[in-house]
Design a protein around this motif. Sequence first.
Motif, PDB file in Angstrom:
ATOM      1  N   VAL A  75     -10.437  -0.597  -4.873  1.00 50.66           N
ATOM      2  CA  VAL A  75     -10.587   0.656  -5.192  1.00 50.66           C
ATOM      3  C   VAL A  75      -9.280   1.379  -4.287  1.00 50.66           C
ATOM      4  O   VAL A  75      -9.300   0.913  -2.899  1.00 50.66           O
ATOM      5  N   ARG A  76      -8.671   2.330  -4.712  1.00 52.96           N
ATOM      6  CA  ARG A  76      -7.607   3.189  -3.616  1.00 52.96           C
ATOM      7  C   ARG A  76      -8.007   4.541  -3.380  1.00 52.96           C
ATOM      8  O   ARG A  76      -9.011   5.205  -4.370  1.00 52.96           O
ATOM      9  N   ASP A  77      -7.672   5.048  -2.378  1.00 55.35           N
ATOM     10  CA  ASP A  77      -7.970   6.000  -1.909  1.00 55.35           C
ATOM     11  C   ASP A  77      -6.938   6.622  -0.844  1.00 55.35           C
ATOM     12  O   ASP A  77      -6.689   6.475   0.103  1.00 55.35           O
ATOM     13  N   GLY A  78      -5.861   7.388  -1.694  1.00 50.27           N
ATOM     14  CA  GLY A  78      -4.605   7.609  -1.076  1.00 50.27           C
ATOM     15  C   GLY A  78      -3.829   6.427  -0.716  1.00 50.27           C
ATOM     16  O   GLY A  78      -3.507   5.647  -1.670  1.00 50.27           O
ATOM     17  N   ASP A  79      -3.479   6.226   0.431  1.00 48.49           N
ATOM     18  CA  ASP A  79      -2.583   4.953   0.558  1.00 48.49           C
ATOM     19  C   ASP A  79      -3.528   3.871   1.084  1.00 48.49           C
ATOM     20  O   ASP A  79      -2.929   2.761   1.363  1.00 48.49           O
ATOM     21  N   VAL A  80      -4.771   3.884   1.209  1.00 43.07           N
ATOM     22  CA  VAL A  80      -5.754   2.948   1.598  1.00 43.07           C
ATOM     23  C   VAL A  80      -6.503   1.928   0.442  1.00 43.07           C
ATOM     24  O   VAL A  80      -6.813   2.908  -0.571  1.00 43.07           O
ATOM     25  N   SER A  81      -6.463   0.795   0.374  1.00 41.26           N
ATOM     26  CA  SER A  81      -7.184   0.144  -0.543  1.00 41.26           C
ATOM     27  C   SER A  81      -8.211  -0.682  -0.015  1.00 41.26           C
ATOM     28  O   SER A  81      -7.944  -1.369   1.181  1.00 41.26           O
ATOM     29  N   GLU A  82      -9.370  -0.869  -0.575  1.00 39.61           N
ATOM     30  CA  GLU A  82     -10.359  -1.899  -0.350  1.00 39.61           C
ATOM     31  C   GLU A  82     -10.948  -2.757  -1.565  1.00 39.61           C
ATOM     32  O   GLU A  82     -10.884  -2.104  -2.612  1.00 39.61           O
ATOM     33  N   HIS A  83     -11.229  -3.499  -1.343  1.00 37.51           N
ATOM     34  CA  HIS A  83     -11.742  -4.646  -2.453  1.00 37.51           C
ATOM     35  C   HIS A  83     -13.297  -4.856  -2.235  1.00 37.51           C
ATOM     36  O   HIS A  83     -13.794  -4.945  -1.319  1.00 37.51           O
TER      37      HIS A  83
END
Length: 163
Positions: A75-83
């Motif tokens: 999941v991307r939120d701007g420049d941040v990604s988390e799985h």
Amino acid sequence: MKIAVRTTLSLMLAILPGLAGAQSADPGDSTIMFALDDPDMAAATARALAGLDEFLALSETPPSGTDRFKLKVKVRDGDVSEHFWVIPFHRTETGFVGILANEPEQVRNVVLGQNIEFTRDDISDWGYTRDGHQVGSFTVCVMFKKMSKEEADYMRGKYGFDC
């Protein structure tokens, strides 16, 4: 600049039956940072993606002794990604939909228990349980290398990981 990918290990929600997706994250939930170009994580993801079609076919008609089918998605939120693990999930005309099974720590555009839509390109891992043992979950095996021996041994024993 080195960008890190947050990979969440939420085995309680991903593996134990009967837990509602809206429950809060549990103490067994560990978050481990990986560099975007981490070779072990890249190899684990490549291995998962190589077997994705077989996994998806199996998830649609699960054989006896198998359950707890799950996908890990970015999941991307701007420049941040988390799985996150998504459990349960199913195919749609345009991709997939499922329930987010981890509490976000970095991204703010999703919440635990939310129904999310995603495409094949967002998938980074898959897993299921066969006769009490984990199959797949390749990225989790990489995470064990960054955990204490005690924590990794506990997770292997309690949840049936053979890696």
